[in-house]
Motif scaffolding. Structure first.
Motif, PDB file in Angstrom:
ATOM      1  N   SER A 119      -0.922  -6.684   2.416  1.00 19.64           N
ATOM      2  CA  SER A 119      -1.094  -6.691   0.678  1.00 19.64           C
ATOM      3  C   SER A 119      -0.640  -5.610  -0.013  1.00 19.64           C
ATOM      4  CB  SER A 119      -2.857  -7.500   0.391  1.00 19.64           C
ATOM      5  OG  SER A 119      -2.278  -6.642  -1.312  1.00 19.64           O
ATOM      6  N   LEU A 120       0.089  -5.150   0.245  1.00 14.37           N
ATOM      7  CA  LEU A 120       0.639  -3.194  -0.481  1.00 14.37           C
ATOM      8  C   LEU A 120       0.959  -3.365  -1.862  1.00 14.37           C
ATOM      9  CD1 LEU A 120       3.519  -3.130   2.903  1.00 14.37           C
ATOM     10  CD2 LEU A 120       1.324  -1.783   2.245  1.00 14.37           C
ATOM     11  N   LEU A 121       0.757  -4.733  -2.319  1.00 20.09           N
ATOM     12  CA  LEU A 121       1.265  -4.261  -3.667  1.00 20.09           C
ATOM     13  C   LEU A 121       2.565  -3.999  -4.280  1.00 20.09           C
ATOM     14  CD1 LEU A 121      -1.716  -3.882  -5.383  1.00 20.09           C
ATOM     15  CD2 LEU A 121      -1.174  -5.634  -5.149  1.00 20.09           C
ATOM     16  N   ALA A 122       3.937  -4.498  -3.393  1.00 24.21           N
ATOM     17  CA  ALA A 122       5.144  -3.712  -3.841  1.00 24.21           C
ATOM     18  C   ALA A 122       6.213  -4.699  -4.416  1.00 24.21           C
ATOM     19  CB  ALA A 122       6.119  -3.580  -2.273  1.00 24.21           C
ATOM     20  N   ASN A 123       7.013  -4.098  -4.875  1.00 22.21           N
ATOM     21  CA  ASN A 123       7.844  -4.930  -5.453  1.00 22.21           C
ATOM     22  C   ASN A 123       8.443  -6.228  -5.314  1.00 22.21           C
ATOM     23  OD1 ASN A 123       9.217  -4.910  -8.325  1.00 22.21           O
ATOM     24  ND2 ASN A 123      11.046  -3.930  -7.361  1.00 22.21           N
ATOM     25  N   GLY A 124       8.303  -7.238  -5.630  1.00 21.69           N
ATOM     26  CA  GLY A 124       8.186  -8.514  -5.659  1.00 21.69           C
ATOM     27  C   GLY A 124       7.136  -9.503  -4.865  1.00 21.69           C
ATOM     28  N   ASP A 125       6.529  -8.590  -4.815  1.00 26.42           N
ATOM     29  CA  ASP A 125       5.440  -9.436  -3.498  1.00 26.42           C
ATOM     30  C   ASP A 125       4.796 -10.229  -4.925  1.00 26.42           C
ATOM     31  OD1 ASP A 125       5.388  -7.847  -1.386  1.00 26.42           O
ATOM     32  OD2 ASP A 125       3.885  -7.019  -1.458  1.00 26.42           O
ATOM     33  N   THR A 132       4.638   5.956 -11.176  1.00 23.46           N
ATOM     34  CA  THR A 132       5.341   6.556 -11.342  1.00 23.46           C
ATOM     35  C   THR A 132       5.712   6.924  -9.647  1.00 23.46           C
ATOM     36  OG1 THR A 132       3.503   8.559 -10.564  1.00 23.46           O
ATOM     37  CG2 THR A 132       3.251   7.970 -12.763  1.00 23.46           C
ATOM     38  N   SER A 133       7.006   8.433 -10.290  1.00 24.15           N
ATOM     39  CA  SER A 133       7.189   9.117  -8.886  1.00 24.15           C
ATOM     40  C   SER A 133       6.467   8.444  -7.914  1.00 24.15           C
ATOM     41  CB  SER A 133       7.821  10.276  -9.101  1.00 24.15           C
ATOM     42  OG  SER A 133       7.630  11.040  -8.773  1.00 24.15           O
ATOM     43  N   SER A 134       5.639   9.219  -7.761  1.00 24.82           N
ATOM     44  CA  SER A 134       4.535   9.181  -6.226  1.00 24.82           C
ATOM     45  C   SER A 134       3.675   8.288  -6.195  1.00 24.82           C
ATOM     46  CB  SER A 134       3.390  10.473  -6.424  1.00 24.82           C
ATOM     47  OG  SER A 134       2.637  10.300  -7.872  1.00 24.82           O
ATOM     48  N   THR A 135       3.438   7.319  -7.127  1.00 19.04           N
ATOM     49  CA  THR A 135       3.113   6.521  -6.490  1.00 19.04           C
ATOM     50  C   THR A 135       4.089   4.682  -6.435  1.00 19.04           C
ATOM     51  OG1 THR A 135       2.214   5.040  -9.355  1.00 19.04           O
ATOM     52  CG2 THR A 135       0.692   6.893  -8.086  1.00 19.04           C
ATOM     53  N   TYR A 136       4.598   4.768  -6.880  1.00 22.26           N
ATOM     54  CA  TYR A 136       6.250   3.874  -5.961  1.00 22.26           C
ATOM     55  C   TYR A 136       5.984   3.427  -4.758  1.00 22.26           C
ATOM     56  CZ  TYR A 136      10.699   1.288  -6.138  1.00 22.26           C
ATOM     57  OH  TYR A 136      11.754   0.596  -6.115  1.00 22.26           O
ATOM     58  N   GLY A 137       6.017   4.092  -3.961  1.00 23.77           N
ATOM     59  CA  GLY A 137       6.391   3.964  -2.508  1.00 23.77           C
ATOM     60  C   GLY A 137       5.308   2.904  -1.948  1.00 23.77           C
ATOM     61  N   ASN A 138       4.992   3.048   0.215  1.00 23.44           N
ATOM     62  CA  ASN A 138       4.246   2.166   0.151  1.00 23.44           C
ATOM     63  C   ASN A 138       3.097   3.533   1.481  1.00 23.44           C
ATOM     64  OD1 ASN A 138       5.293   0.086  -0.920  1.00 23.44           O
ATOM     65  ND2 ASN A 138       6.347  -0.974   0.777  1.00 23.44           N
ATOM     66  N   ASP A 139       3.342   4.928   1.198  1.00 22.82           N
ATOM     67  CA  ASP A 139       2.770   5.321   1.642  1.00 22.82           C
ATOM     68  C   ASP A 139       1.058   4.366   1.302  1.00 22.82           C
ATOM     69  OD1 ASP A 139       1.832   7.472  -0.293  1.00 22.82           O
ATOM     70  OD2 ASP A 139       3.960   6.535  -0.705  1.00 22.82           O
ATOM     71  N   GLU A 140       0.153   5.316   1.622  1.00 22.62           N
ATOM     72  CA  GLU A 140      -1.265   4.485   1.890  1.00 22.62           C
ATOM     73  C   GLU A 140      -1.816   4.978   0.268  1.00 22.62           C
ATOM     74  OE1 GLU A 140      -3.153   3.209   3.121  1.00 22.62           O
ATOM     75  OE2 GLU A 140      -4.495   3.133   2.268  1.00 22.62           O
ATOM     76  N   THR A 141      -1.482   6.334  -0.405  1.00 26.02           N
ATOM     77  CA  THR A 141      -1.635   7.049  -1.537  1.00 26.02           C
ATOM     78  C   THR A 141      -1.408   5.988  -2.571  1.00 26.02           C
ATOM     79  OG1 THR A 141      -1.569   9.191   0.278  1.00 26.02           O
ATOM     80  CG2 THR A 141      -2.064   9.027  -2.581  1.00 26.02           C
ATOM     81  N   ALA A 142      -0.041   6.248  -2.476  1.00 23.49           N
ATOM     82  CA  ALA A 142       0.382   5.209  -3.684  1.00 23.49           C
ATOM     83  C   ALA A 142      -0.672   3.493  -3.715  1.00 23.49           C
ATOM     84  CB  ALA A 142       2.037   4.726  -3.286  1.00 23.49           C
ATOM     85  N   VAL A 143       0.548   3.095  -2.609  1.00 22.38           N
ATOM     86  CA  VAL A 143      -1.126   1.494  -2.083  1.00 22.38           C
ATOM     87  C   VAL A 143      -1.789   1.425  -3.150  1.00 22.38           C
ATOM     88  CG1 VAL A 143      -1.171  -0.526  -0.943  1.00 22.38           C
ATOM     89  CG2 VAL A 143       0.900   0.976  -0.273  1.00 22.38           C
ATOM     90  N   GLN A 144      -2.773   2.704  -2.552  1.00 23.02           N
ATOM     91  CA  GLN A 144      -4.423   3.118  -3.059  1.00 23.02           C
ATOM     92  C   GLN A 144      -4.135   3.193  -4.497  1.00 23.02           C
ATOM     93  OE1 GLN A 144      -6.500   2.835  -1.668  1.00 23.02           O
ATOM     94  NE2 GLN A 144      -6.036   2.803  -0.131  1.00 23.02           N
ATOM     95  N   ALA A 145      -2.890   3.854  -4.871  1.00 23.97           N
ATOM     96  CA  ALA A 145      -2.783   3.796  -6.355  1.00 23.97           C
ATOM     97  C   ALA A 145      -2.815   2.593  -7.322  1.00 23.97           C
ATOM     98  CB  ALA A 145      -2.159   5.071  -7.067  1.00 23.97           C
TER      99      ALA A 145
END
Ligand code: ZN
Length: 245
Positions: free
Chosen positions: A79-85, A118-131
């Motif tokens: 559950s990455l909470l990515a765009n389109g999920d 933000t630019s640092s919470t957009y991606g699918n790295d662990e920190t961004a997903v957690q945010a």
């Protein structure tokens, strides 16, 4: 009888479990299950294979529990909470869009869940997903807090008991809890992912503990009287873990 002197690393299969064994200068056998579900044993250099197998066998229950924990954790990371999920909100599958913002926060816009990133919470790295998950948890808590008063008023009238205090908190292990000594009831904010009847079921359940603290036959007959749908609501909760850690 061992057919070769121990090599530094070897993979043994013990009751279907693949175990990576390392012989090194340690005093005792030790066992770990890594975050990628690999089972590793390190053992003193003179340890025989049979001893390693006996050691692993004696800890099989622990290994299985650790593997189960890992697999529920990896289900979680899907559950990455990515765009389109999509994300369940009040039991409804809700499309998620990520939009640029100055801070990471979530809001409901009609039938869409918007998470500003933000630019640092957009991606699918662990920190961004957690945010993003933290932002969603804050939204769910807000949703739950605004829905709770009406549900409480209705359920307290049906059950005939009042809590001394209602708290909303994100919990990973239960949907609600009741302190029968103080009369305080805590409700899991993740219930805002489930259909509204689940919240009603949990509120009724916790209020029933003010009559009966155990889950005995009397408790279940109270639930039958006050919330006849409780088995269906419980099945829904079991089928849809919140997956927000
Ligand atoms: Zn209970």
């Amino acid at each position: 009888m061992s057919n070769a002197s121990p090599q530094p690393v070897r993979v043994l299969t013990v009751h279907g479990l693949k175990v990576e064994v390392t012989w090194k200068s340690v005093k005792r056998l030790s066992l770990t299950v890594t975050s990628s579900s690999r089972i590793r044993v390190s053992c003193p250099s003179r340890t025989r294979e049979g001893e390693v197998i006996a050691f692993v066998t004696s800890r099989e229950g622990w290994i299985q529990a650790a593997l189960e924990r890992q697999s529920s954790r990896s289900a979680d990371t899907r559950s990455l909470l990515a765009n389109g999920d999509t994300q369940r909100i009040w039991g409804v599958s809700t499309p998620l869009v990520l939009e640029p913002g100055t801070s990471t926060r979530a809001r409901l816009a009609g039938n869409t869940l918007v998470i500003y990133v933000t630019s640092s919470t957009y991606g699918n790295d662990e920190t961004a997903v957690q945010a993003r998950r933290a932002a969603l948890r804050a939204l769910l808590a807000e949703e739950l807090r605004s829905a709770l008063p009406d549900v409480v008023e209705k359920c307290e009238a049906v059950v005939g008991r009042h809590a001394s205090l209602w708290r909303v908190r994100y919990m990973t292990s239960r949907w609600g809890s009741c302190n029968t000594r103080t009369g305080a009831i805590t409700i899991n904010s993740a219930l805002a992912t489930e259909s509204p009847r689940c919240l009603e079921g949990v509120v009724t359940h916790e209020l029933c503990h003010l009559w009966d603290r155990r889950h005995d036959a009397r408790f279940h007959s109270l639930m039958d009287d006050f919330f006849p749908d409780w088995r269906e609501a419980r099945a829904e909760l079991r089928a849809n873990p919140p997956l927000l850690r």
